[in-house]
Design an enzyme around this catalytic site. Structure first.
Site, PDB file in Angstrom:
ATOM      1  N   MET A   1      44.463  43.074  41.443  1.00 28.33           N
ATOM      2  CA  MET A   1      44.477  41.666  41.036  1.00 28.33           C
ATOM      3  C   MET A   1      45.844  40.977  41.109  1.00 28.33           C
ATOM      4  SD  MET A   1      41.373  41.114  40.675  1.00 28.33           S
ATOM      5  CE  MET A   1      41.263  39.502  39.904  1.00 28.33           C
ATOM      6  N   ARG A   2      46.841  41.636  41.697  1.00 32.75           N
ATOM      7  CA  ARG A   2      48.159  41.007  41.770  1.00 32.75           C
ATOM      8  C   ARG A   2      48.590  40.816  43.223  1.00 32.75           C
ATOM      9  NH1 ARG A   2      51.140  42.056  36.797  1.00 32.75           N
ATOM     10  NH2 ARG A   2      52.816  40.861  37.779  1.00 32.75           N
TER      11      ARG A   2
ATOM     12  N   HIS B   1      37.836  41.393  50.906  1.00 32.45           N
ATOM     13  CA  HIS B   1      37.557  40.147  50.189  1.00 32.45           C
ATOM     14  C   HIS B   1      36.097  39.750  50.426  1.00 32.45           C
ATOM     15  CE1 HIS B   1      38.523  36.443  48.149  1.00 32.45           C
ATOM     16  NE2 HIS B   1      37.845  35.799  49.069  1.00 32.45           N
TER      17      HIS B   1
ATOM     18  N   GLY C   1      36.066  49.383  40.373  1.00 30.21           N
ATOM     19  CA  GLY C   1      36.235  50.539  41.259  1.00 30.21           C
ATOM     20  C   GLY C   1      35.022  50.961  42.061  1.00 30.21           C
ATOM     21  N   SER C   2      34.048  50.073  42.262  1.00 31.85           N
ATOM     22  CA  SER C   2      32.871  50.486  43.046  1.00 31.85           C
ATOM     23  C   SER C   2      33.244  50.738  44.511  1.00 31.85           C
ATOM     24  CB  SER C   2      31.750  49.456  42.936  1.00 31.85           C
ATOM     25  OG  SER C   2      32.107  48.242  43.556  1.00 31.85           O
ATOM     26  N   ASN C   3      34.180  49.961  45.048  1.00 32.67           N
ATOM     27  CA  ASN C   3      34.627  50.222  46.427  1.00 32.67           C
ATOM     28  C   ASN C   3      35.362  51.550  46.513  1.00 32.67           C
ATOM     29  OD1 ASN C   3      34.106  47.928  48.469  1.00 32.67           O
ATOM     30  ND2 ASN C   3      34.619  46.872  46.565  1.00 32.67           N
TER      31      ASN C   3
ATOM     32  N   ASN D   1      43.227  44.975  52.536  1.00 33.39           N
ATOM     33  CA  ASN D   1      42.462  44.462  51.394  1.00 33.39           C
ATOM     34  C   ASN D   1      41.059  44.099  51.852  1.00 33.39           C
ATOM     35  OD1 ASN D   1      42.036  43.466  48.718  1.00 33.39           O
ATOM     36  ND2 ASN D   1      42.342  41.375  49.471  1.00 33.39           N
TER      37      ASN D   1
HETATM   38  C1  GRF Z   1      35.298  43.321  45.430  1.00 26.44           C
HETATM   39  O1  GRF Z   1      34.292  42.345  45.475  1.00 26.44           O
HETATM   40  C2  GRF Z   1      36.393  43.035  46.412  1.00 26.44           C
HETATM   41  O2  GRF Z   1      35.949  42.378  47.551  1.00 26.44           O
HETATM   42  C3  GRF Z   1      37.309  42.124  45.625  1.00 26.44           C
HETATM   43  O3  GRF Z   1      37.276  42.635  44.321  1.00 26.44           O
HETATM   44  C4  GRF Z   1      36.043  43.297  44.093  1.00 26.44           C
HETATM   45  C5  GRF Z   1      36.367  44.669  43.605  1.00 26.44           C
HETATM   46  O4  GRF Z   1      35.212  45.340  43.157  1.00 26.44           O
HETATM   47  N1  GRF Z   1      38.628  42.098  46.216  1.00 26.44           N
HETATM   48  P1  GRF Z   1      35.290  46.887  42.761  1.00 26.44           P
HETATM   49  O5  GRF Z   1      36.401  47.026  41.718  1.00 26.44           O
HETATM   50  O6  GRF Z   1      35.582  47.670  43.991  1.00 26.44           O
HETATM   51  O7  GRF Z   1      33.927  47.197  42.161  1.00 26.44           O
END
Ligand code: GRF
Length: 192
Positions: free
Chosen positions: A78-79, A95, A13-15, A93
């Protein structure tokens, strides 16, 4: 009018946290959604006092059929979502590679081990194909001959945290992301 976004994640969840911080003083409401009851993203939501919900994968269609969002933001979800869910909203999304290279898991590590000299971050529309939707924004990260993996990985994550909120903001305003939006640039008025 207040915009309402959902941020969906299965893990760290850092994003999500970067998005929450960016929109803290803006007219955007955030709901955090996770398909993993033990995901740290839900802890982050509690700490930041953001509305959150555990949503099992099988319940996505019913939930998004009943709840409208201006944008649904995947961040480490993740799905693969099926069309019956995707047609219920606008899904984006992020990536950690320059798509279409290095789709799927462990993209940062795979890019590094492949020896590419430029990788980066991509934000794209979500389809039922893994990391396959139309690209909205990309930003590069250079890998020098002496760049250590940890350094590269940190740079990718820092870039994600800077880029994703800005691109979401742009999408909510029906605007297009430009490189200058990230570097705070002069948008064509530069005089050297
Ligand atoms: C990120 O690197 C994103 O690009 C990928 O999954 C990771 C999620 O990281 N899809 P976080 O859970 O937001 O820390």
């Amino acid at each position: 009018m207040t915009k309402h976004i959902a941020v969906m994640g299965s893990g760290n969840g850092s994003n999500f946290e970067a998005i929450v911080n960016y929109f803290r003083d803006k007219d955007v409401k955030i709901t955090c959604i996770s398909d993993n009851l033990n995901a740290y993203i839900l802890e982050r939501a509690k700490k930041s006092q953001v509305e959150y919900k555990y949503l099992p994968f099988e319940e996505n269609a019913a939930y998004f059929g009943a709840n409208n969002f201006d944008l649904i933001v995947l961040a480490g979800y993740m799905r693969i979502l099926p069309d019956e869910v995707l047609e219920l909203g606008k899904f984006v999304n992020i990536h950690p590679s320059l798509l279409p290279s290095f789709k799927g898991k462990d993209a940062i590590q795979r890019a590094f081990l492949a020896g590419v000299k430029v990788s980066g971050v991509t934000i794209h529309w979500v389809t039922n194909e893994l990391d396959g939707g139309k690209i909205i924004a990309q930003y590069p990260v250079l890998i020098g001959n002496s760049t250590h993996f940890d350094e590269f990985e940190n740079e990718i994550h820092n870039l994600e945290h800077a880029l994703y909120p800005i691109v979401i903001d742009k999408l909510l305003k029906d605007e297009v992301f430009d490189f200058g939006d990230l570097i705070g640039g002069c948008k064509g008025d530069c005089k050297g």
